[in-house]
Design an enzyme around this catalytic site. Structure first.
Site, short mmCIF file in Angstrom:
data_model
loop_
_atom_site.label_atom_id
_atom_site.label_comp_id
_atom_site.label_asym_id
_atom_site.label_seq_id
_atom_site.Cartn_x
_atom_site.Cartn_y
_atom_site.Cartn_z
CG ASP A 14 -1.75 -1.19 1.25
OD1 ASP A 14 -2.20 -1.75 0.07
OD2 ASP A 14 -2.33 -1.61 2.38
N1 URA Z 1 -1.15 -5.84 3.88
C1 URA Z 1 -1.84 -4.74 3.87
O1 URA Z 1 -2.75 -4.33 4.46
N2 URA Z 1 -0.93 -3.78 3.26
C2 URA Z 1 0.06 -4.09 2.49
O2 URA Z 1 0.90 -2.90 2.10
C3 URA Z 1 0.68 -5.22 2.48
C4 URA Z 1 -0.02 -6.27 3.17
#
Ligand code: URA
Length: 231
Positions: free
Chosen positions: A102
């Site tokens: 993310d």
């Molecule tokens: N899980 C998440 O919620 N975000 C990420 O960036 C990676 C795994």
């Protein structure tokens, strides 16, 4: 690409040695001796020879990036800086991040042009472990640990696969999962009544984040790291 960089990528020596070799006339491009290390070449079309031998350009390249928050895991974006932009001079059209973090997630991201390896690392059938450091809004307890270890409902067809939890502090855990659904870690913690306020990936399969890499920096994988990932 610069001639000296190309020869470096072919693993023919250090950049400074290669520069000297070029200046001494050991390198030809399309049978013409080139004495300038900064000369630009087309690695896909030009015939480059070093000491009379044709140079083979490495097919696959692998970078470990310590992703900072605020950068998107994409190859291009109209508005946002991407993880590929962070590669600066090493940026190439064929490079892509293996899996997505993310925008606000930090840590380990593999960037490569090796499609088959990327497929193996991200395929749900391969159950590759991903390890995340999670900072939480609420104290973490044994009930939440048990739920995550058994599998939780994040609104998918099935419960999540059993995860491994290592409690570091009252509001800090390391969670290891073998799936990679959208926002998976955040949704898992939310499903047990908690909330992720900071997330960092520490490991993917055999590849562990090099903590000496400052945020936003990258380096080539070592041969050993690449070999271990392929196993
Ligand atoms: N899980 C998440 O919620 N975000 C990420 O960036 C990676 C795994």
């Amino acid at each position: 690409m610069r001639l000296d960089k190309f020869l470096c990528d072919c693993k023919l020596g250090t950049r400074s040695q290669i520069k000297k070799d070029i200046k001494s006339g050991l390198v030809t491009v399309n049978d013409v001796k080139i004495l300038k290390p900064e000369q630009h070449i087309d690695e896909n079309a030009d015939r480059i020879c070093y000491k009379g031998q044709p140079c083979v350009y490495e097919k696959y390249v692998y970078y470990m990036l310590n992703k900072p928050a605020g950068v998107v895991s994409a190859t291009e974006d109209q508005h946002e800086q991407t993880v590929i932009d962070l590669l600066g001079q090493q940026k190439r059209d064929d490079l892509f991040p293996v899996g997505r973090l993310d925008k606000d997630t930090e840590g380990l991201l593999l960037i490569t042009n090796d499609g088959p390896l990327a497929h193996d690392l991200t395929s749900p059938a391969k159950h590759v472990e991903k390890e995340y450091e999670c900072h939480l809004a609420q104290p973490f307890d044994d009930r939440q640990k048990e739920q995550l270890e058994q599998g939780v409902d994040i609104g998918e067809k099935a419960l999540t696969k059993p995860a491994t939890v290592n409690i570091l502090e009252e509001k800090k855990i390391v969670l290891t999962i073998t799936e990679g659904k959208f926002h998976q870690v955040k949704r898992m913690l939310s499903a047990v009544g908690n909330e992720v306020i900071y997330l960092k990936r520490l490991r993917m399969g055999a590849l562990t984040l090099d903590e000496s890499l400052p945020k936003g920096s990258f380096r080539r994988l070592t041969e050993e790291e690449t070999e271990n990932l392929r196993k």
